[in-house]
Write a protein that holds these residues in place. Sequence first.
Motif, PDB file in Angstrom:
ATOM      1  N   ASP A 101       0.758  -1.158   0.101  1.00 46.91           N
ATOM      2  CA  ASP A 101       0.001   0.133   0.171  1.00 46.91           C
ATOM      3  C   ASP A 101       0.577   1.284   0.003  1.00 46.91           C
ATOM      4  OD1 ASP A 101      -2.028  -1.572   0.099  1.00 46.91           O
ATOM      5  OD2 ASP A 101      -2.875  -1.040   2.155  1.00 46.91           O
ATOM      6  N   ARG A 124       0.761   5.594   0.877  1.00 47.62           N
ATOM      7  CA  ARG A 124      -0.054   6.590   1.375  1.00 47.62           C
ATOM      8  C   ARG A 124       0.512   7.851   0.845  1.00 47.62           C
ATOM      9  NH1 ARG A 124       1.351   6.243   7.383  1.00 47.62           N
ATOM     10  NH2 ARG A 124      -0.155   7.876   7.809  1.00 47.62           N
ATOM     11  N   ASN A 153      -6.322  12.579  -5.969  1.00 49.20           N
ATOM     12  CA  ASN A 153      -7.537  11.872  -5.553  1.00 49.20           C
ATOM     13  C   ASN A 153      -8.128  10.988  -6.682  1.00 49.20           C
ATOM     14  OD1 ASN A 153      -8.188  12.177  -2.749  1.00 49.20           O
ATOM     15  ND2 ASN A 153      -8.271  14.502  -3.285  1.00 49.20           N
ATOM     16  N   ALA A 189      -5.805   8.098  -6.882  1.00 49.58           N
ATOM     17  CA  ALA A 189      -5.857   7.103  -5.810  1.00 49.58           C
ATOM     18  C   ALA A 189      -7.142   5.868  -6.089  1.00 49.58           C
ATOM     19  CB  ALA A 189      -6.277   7.840  -4.405  1.00 49.58           C
ATOM     20  N   ILE A 237      -3.809   2.690  -3.050  1.00 44.69           N
ATOM     21  CA  ILE A 237      -3.307   3.847  -2.917  1.00 44.69           C
ATOM     22  C   ILE A 237      -4.165   4.972  -1.897  1.00 44.69           C
ATOM     23  CG2 ILE A 237      -2.739   6.126  -4.082  1.00 44.69           C
ATOM     24  CD1 ILE A 237      -2.034   4.464  -6.515  1.00 44.69           C
ATOM     25  N   GLN A 238      -3.900   5.528  -1.027  1.00 43.97           N
ATOM     26  CA  GLN A 238      -4.641   6.395  -0.145  1.00 43.97           C
ATOM     27  C   GLN A 238      -3.973   7.769   0.153  1.00 43.97           C
ATOM     28  OE1 GLN A 238      -3.631   3.144   1.690  1.00 43.97           O
ATOM     29  NE2 GLN A 238      -5.491   2.395   0.477  1.00 43.97           N
ATOM     30  N   VAL A 239      -4.838   8.529  -0.055  1.00 41.80           N
ATOM     31  CA  VAL A 239      -4.672  10.001  -0.097  1.00 41.80           C
ATOM     32  C   VAL A 239      -4.970  10.505   1.607  1.00 41.80           C
ATOM     33  CG1 VAL A 239      -4.763  12.298  -0.921  1.00 41.80           C
ATOM     34  CG2 VAL A 239      -4.854  10.463  -2.489  1.00 41.80           C
ATOM     35  N   ILE A 282       4.931   6.507  -7.170  1.00 43.15           N
ATOM     36  CA  ILE A 282       4.101   5.884  -6.438  1.00 43.15           C
ATOM     37  C   ILE A 282       4.568   4.393  -6.473  1.00 43.15           C
ATOM     38  CG2 ILE A 282       1.531   4.851  -6.521  1.00 43.15           C
ATOM     39  CD1 ILE A 282       0.857   7.767  -7.249  1.00 43.15           C
TER      40      ILE A 282
END
Lengths: 88, 150
Positions: free
Chosen positions: B23, B25, B54, B57, B63-65, B116
């Motif tokens: 993952d 962040r 966003n 993501a 993928i987290q924002v 990323i």
Amino acid sequence: MESPRITVDIVEATEFPELAQRYNVYAVPKIVINDTHEFVGALPEPHFITALARAVTGDGAGPLEETAEGAAEVEATRLDSGLGDDDV
Amino acid sequence: MPFLNAKDAEVIRRRFASDLESDVRLLLFLPATGGLTLPGEDWQIAEYTRQILNQVAELSDKIQVEEYGLLSHGDVAQRYKVRLVPAIVFLGREDYGVRYLGLPAGYEFVTLLETIIAVSRGRGEVSETTRSVLAALPADAHLQIFVTPT
């Protein structure tokens, strides 16, 4: 990612004009290492890594000399004149 | 407004599906809120950056924002050594020390995607020689890479 010793800021030069001016960024990509060395342009990986290693170890021919043949000409320039000089 | 058309979004979605491992962040640091704009802070660029992150993501559940105010979350900003905004801190299994300052658009959108992926994998696409040179670095190196979107 390959070394905990390395940190990287990718800076969008036009949005941070103070930084760009401080490091005399007139062309991109421009790489500044530890505020002391710099070079312009996207170098092939062996050249890049040699320039980086030389900047980190000081100017001298370090133990890394043999890792990238022919890379001597891309040695990063030492920033001697002090940052923020406008007369360069 | 979407930055990505459906075709590009699908290409990126597939790339993420095949290449992402851990993952990721994305910590996005934004200017002060509440109508207060400090000198040097550009809310419009920050807002575009927020929208791009966003949308990216949305293309992978790995993928987290997370959004933080530079002032209102000063402790978080300090922990990640963020002093300018907009700034993106990329976190994978650990903090590899990679930051992006500004709007990752134009050619730099590719930089965003590749960063990323690299952070998710915890390694870059480098040769064994490079890997061994980096592993043997005798001192810290802070790189500032100046780029433009064109």
